[in-house]
Motif scaffolding. Structure first.
Motif, PDB file in Angstrom:
ATOM      1  N   ARG A 125       3.105  13.825  -2.163  1.00 12.85           N
ATOM      2  CA  ARG A 125       4.507  14.216  -1.964  1.00 12.85           C
ATOM      3  C   ARG A 125       4.686  15.711  -2.177  1.00 12.85           C
ATOM      4  N   HIS A 126       4.121  16.171  -3.277  1.00 17.17           N
ATOM      5  CA  HIS A 126       4.196  17.614  -3.561  1.00 17.17           C
ATOM      6  C   HIS A 126       3.565  18.416  -2.434  1.00 17.17           C
ATOM      7  N   HIS A 128       3.216  17.681   0.672  1.00 18.73           N
ATOM      8  CA  HIS A 128       4.048  17.718   1.883  1.00 18.73           C
ATOM      9  C   HIS A 128       5.303  18.555   1.693  1.00 18.73           C
ATOM     10  N   GLU A 129       5.832  18.563   0.487  1.00 22.08           N
ATOM     11  CA  GLU A 129       6.997  19.428   0.254  1.00 22.08           C
ATOM     12  C   GLU A 129       6.626  20.880   0.503  1.00 22.08           C
ATOM     13  N   SER A 173      -0.021   6.313   3.202  1.00 23.65           N
ATOM     14  CA  SER A 173       0.688   6.660   1.970  1.00 23.65           C
ATOM     15  C   SER A 173       0.739   8.154   1.731  1.00 23.65           C
ATOM     16  N   SER A 174      -0.311   8.844   2.178  1.00 24.51           N
ATOM     17  CA  SER A 174      -0.351  10.288   1.934  1.00 24.51           C
ATOM     18  C   SER A 174       0.044  11.063   3.174  1.00 24.51           C
ATOM     19  N   ASN A 548       7.234   4.144  -5.761  1.00 22.85           N
ATOM     20  CA  ASN A 548       7.423   5.572  -6.034  1.00 22.85           C
ATOM     21  C   ASN A 548       6.196   6.398  -5.702  1.00 22.85           C
ATOM     22  N   VAL A 551       4.285   8.529   0.214  1.00 22.72           N
ATOM     23  CA  VAL A 551       5.096   9.595   0.804  1.00 22.72           C
ATOM     24  C   VAL A 551       6.063   8.949   1.786  1.00 22.72           C
ATOM     25  N   GLN A 552       7.356   9.257   1.629  1.00 26.32           N
ATOM     26  CA  GLN A 552       8.309   8.704   2.581  1.00 26.32           C
ATOM     27  C   GLN A 552       8.540   9.683   3.720  1.00 26.32           C
ATOM     28  N   TYR A 555       9.852  13.282   3.434  1.00 30.15           N
ATOM     29  CA  TYR A 555       9.008  14.399   3.001  1.00 30.15           C
ATOM     30  C   TYR A 555       8.332  15.108   4.166  1.00 30.15           C
TER      31      TYR A 555
END
Lengths: 567, 253
Positions: A125-126, A128-129, A173-174, A548, A551-552, A555
């Motif tokens: 997630r981080h 991709h942000e 997921s990633s 949680n 990655v959604q 993102y």
């Protein structure tokens, strides 16, 4: 919509076999087309060099370890500071530039695509942000699987379908593009303060060997028919004598067949893995046996991981090697543990030409590129920022193009280097076409993004174009290397998706780039067994719940999804 | 000889980053030309003529013939004399952080107090602080491997904590007391503290620290080597920091 034509371009486009032909390139709606109307915007290249936009298949530009590097190195963020302009944000940093500078720096050099080479799923997630905020360039991430509990359990139980299902799920997921393996098994062993010593040293508590991890992940990779092959950072990186492990690792994948027109194994930053000797005292280059292997086998590709003298920030999922580095060099050290997935480490260091160790490392990278006959097999990288920051690519290009340039550098390097390497005796000089291969065409081919419009200028490709302020037919790159380096450093034009993003080395626009990721189907029963195991692992071991973890879509605001399937 | 006098027009509330105030930049320039140089007040670029009254006497060809005198309160003006190579700066008052940072030569005299990082990463020249100095005298800025590499800093008053942190060369003399941990992570150079201090030299790998006053606490990472005289005065000599295989020398009374 928008139309553009680039006239009088001296084009090198290896994927379409165009070798220095003078031609016009037409662009419509962000794609290369056959022709455009008379009202199209015209750029007169005036015979200057035109390449497809550069592609970097292995770099570290986003994610938690890059951020750790930034936190550890406030001294680095004082280098290369540039105030904001009307279109750009402020820029800081040399080895670990700030997020925006990452994109600007690549675009300035005519690069339009870069793939982050190590994304732990838990930290995706981080990543991709950050990727989302890197302007201009297109991106993708390679997901780490090499020390993952799910992977090792499936391998021990010899359940290839379950493994393939997990790889597919992990990429989803990633939002990842391919399978990255770093020091297979070593990341897990490091959780107990240990490392694996080679291909057949079992991972503590899992009773699988690195050999099995590499082999089975390669098989799962081909079962899923992924666009990219496995992307491997070998065991024993950073240890004298490791070339034997590297050669043995090549053999593990020798008979893996891919249905796609690509390699079945990519081994990365081989400069760090082509070391001879038994200890630092008799340390020497073993680039020759590696290059020999490549000359005899075409199933694999490698990248250089070229060393650049000066400051570097080494960052890798190879936790133990970073501990060793930090102890050896008395440097700062940061260590990371990614729960069930991997470990990591960050250590800043300085490469000195007076040190023969660093001199030999410098030579190995160039030897690998120059001794290998097929230019498509060796990609030019510096493993940014491990071997040196990516802004030095133009310098590395000139070193490949000019023996005189290499000799100029050799004059600064410790004498002992030349007793233990063959770099001084290599006369080979690459031409404009070879450089186009090594910096864009083969990167795109190795990643499997040629069919998605990257790395070439054929009709239908993305209009990612670099125009350099140099005329190939009037320039002798073997002598005028300073001119060539200056031209490569700041492109006359960089065009990204049909939009001029750099003009005369200045950023003129900052559109958002795409993020490539792969959605793959998996066999239903394998998926079922995998989910059962996964739910148990989340319940028992992970610090987060599954909901949680993934990655959604929020993102990844500019996704480019490629679908593939289990064969 | 060219003498330039700067007088601040107001008491600055927001800090001014004035790395342009150096003899090198001022040499041979008229008052108007000097006034056109830019310093940042906060995030706003401002010409020096808006910030200071500038008077110029005489002229000079090179920096070593230049004297800059600053009268009035510049305790919010940072980076005065940054990277200067020659000449003289006289500050008749207090000065803000990083005065004389990265300086290579010349002299800076501060009549009042200096804020933190005076002489940060300097490689040559001389700084005299007649009042007190705050934290990090001659130290490296955040993350820097080497602080002061050459030259000399003399503080006639007291200094705060971390004098000469990461110092690699040069000399620092503190006539008064110093705060905790002078010479932390030193790799060279010499620190003389004539007053008292606390926990000198942890992680020191090379270099010399001489404390003429009282050391309240000695870090337990130094090996006693016996009694040795320095300039005719007897000190107990310690070597360390043994935790980092250091060969630094620490002289304590």
């Amino acid at each position: 919509m928008s139309e553009m034509v680039i006239k009088n371009a001296t084009v090198y486009d290896p994927i379409n076999n165009i070798n220095g032909d003078m031609m016009d390139i037409a662009v419509k709606d962000g794609k290369i087309v056959d022709s455009v109307s008379g009202s199209a915007q015209t750029i007169d290249a005036g015979g200057r060099l035109v390449y497809p936009g550069g592609v970097d298949a292995h770099t570290h530009i986003a994610g938690s370890k890059v951020n750790v590097g930034r936190i550890m190195r406030p001294d680095d963020s004082r280098l290369n500071n540039k105030p904001r302009t009307k279109v750009t944000r402020p820029r800081t940093g040399y080895t670990v530039p700030n997020v925006y500078s990452m994109g600007y720096g690549y675009a300035e050099m005519g690069y339009t695509t870069a793939f982050e080479a190590a994304v732990p799923i838990l930290k995706a997630r981080h990543t991709h942000e950050e990727l989302e905020e890197i302007p201009i360039i297109d991106k993708g991430g390679l997901t780490l699987f090499g020390s993952n509990w799910m992977v090792m359990d499936a391998i021990r139980e010899n359940d290839l379908d379950r493994l393939a299902a997990y790889v597919a799920w992990g990429l989803l997921s990633s939002r990842g593009w391919g399978v990255k393996i770093v020091n297979p098994g070593g990341g897990e062993a490091w959780g107990f303060g240990k490392n694996v010593s080679g291909l057949d040293d079992p991972v503590p508590n899992f009773e699988v060997t690195p050999r099995q991890i590499v082999r089975q992940l390669a098989e799962a990779n081909e079962k899923l028919n992924l666009p990219h092959s496995i992307h491997l950072h070998c065991n024993n990186l950073g240890k004298p004598g490791n070339y034997e492990t590297t050669l043995a690792t090549f053999d593990v994948c020798k008979d893996i067949k891919s249905k796609r027109d690509r390699q079945s194994l990519h081994v990365t930053h081989v400069q760090f893995n082509a070391w001879g000797g038994n200890h630092w005292g008799d340390f020497e280059s073993k680039a020759e046996p590696i290059a020999d292997y490549l000359n005899k086998n075409d199933f694999l590709t490698i990248d250089m991981g070229q060393l650049v003298f000066g400051s570097a920030t080494t960052m890798t999922a190879d936790g133990p090697v970073q501990y060793a580095n930090a102890r050896l060099l008395k440097a700062r050290w940061s260590n990371g543990d990614v729960e069930l997935e991997d470990s990591s480490g960050v250590t800043p260091l300085e490469y000195h030409p007076q040190s023969y160790i660093h001199g030999i490392m410098w030579a190995i990278g160039l030897e690998l590129a120059l001794l290998t006959k097929d230019p498509w097999q060796v990609l030019m990288t510096t493993d940014h920022p491990n071997g040196g920051p990516y802004v030095n690519y133009p310098m590395v290009m000139t070193m490949l193009m000019s023996k005189k340039r290499r000799e100029e550098e050799m004059a600064k390097i410790a004498e002992k280097t030349f007793e233990r390497t063959s770099i001084a005796g290599i006369d080979k000089e690459l031409d404009w076409y070879d450089i186009a291969i090594k910096t864009r065409a083969t990167h795109a081919k190795v990643l499997g993004i040629v069919e998605h419009g990257k790395g070439h200028l054929g009709v239908g490709a993305d209009a990612d174009i670099a125009i350099y302020d140099i005329k190939p037919d009037e320039t002798d790159a073997t002598i005028e290397y300073n001119k060539v380096e200056a031209a490569f450093r700041y492109a006359a034009y960089t065009i990204k998706g049909g939009e001029i993003v750099v003009k005369d080395g200045e950023i003129t626009a900052t559109p958002k780039g795409k993020t490539f990721w792969v959605k793959s189907t998996a066999p239903a029963d394998g998926h079922e067994r995998m989910m059962e195991d996964l739910k148990m692992k989340f319940k028992k071991y992970y610090s987060v719940s599954m909901a949680n973890y993934m990655v959604q879509d929020e993102y990844v605001e500019h996704p480019y999804v490629v679908e593939t399937g289990y064969q | 000889m060219q003498t330039i006098t700067l007088v601040p027009k107001e008491q600055f509330k927001i800090s001014v980053e004035a790395e342009t105030i150096t003899p090198d930049n001022f040499a041979g320039k008229s008052a108007d030309e000097i006034g056109a140089l830019v310093a940042f007040e906060g995030n706003a670029p401002r010409p020096l003529s808006e910030l200071f009254d500038i008077k110029v006497n005489g002229s000079a060809d090179a920096a070593d013939d230049v004297k800059i005198e600053i009268n009035g309160n510049v305790n919010r003006v940072k980076r005065i004399g940054e990277a200067m190579t020659a000449g003289l700066i006289m500050i008749n008052g207090d000065v803000d952080m990083r005065c004389g940072a990265k300086m290579k030569g010349g002299t800076i005299t501060i009549k009042g107090n200096a804020d933190s990082w005076v002489g940060q990463e300097m490689t040559g020249g001389e700084i005299n602080v007649q009042g007190d100095a705050n934290y990090y005298v001659g130290a490296g800025y955040r993350g820097e491997a080497c602080g002061m590499r050459g030259g000399k800093i003399t503080v006639f008053g007291n200094a705060n904590d971390f004098v000469g942190e990461h110092m690699c060369g040069g000399e620092i003399v503190i006539k008064g007391n110093a705060g905790i941990m002078p010479g932390v992570s030193n790799k060279g150079g010499k620190i003389v503290i004539e007053g008292d201090t606390d926990m000198p030299g942890s992680e020191m790998t090379k270099g010399t620290i001489i404390v003429k006053g009282t050391v309240k606490d000695l870090m337990p990472v130094y090996q006693r080597e016996g009694i040795e005289a320095v300039d005719g005065v007897e000190f107990t000599k310690y070597v360390g920091d043994v935790v980092v295989d250091g060969t630094g020398e620490l002289f304590v009374k």
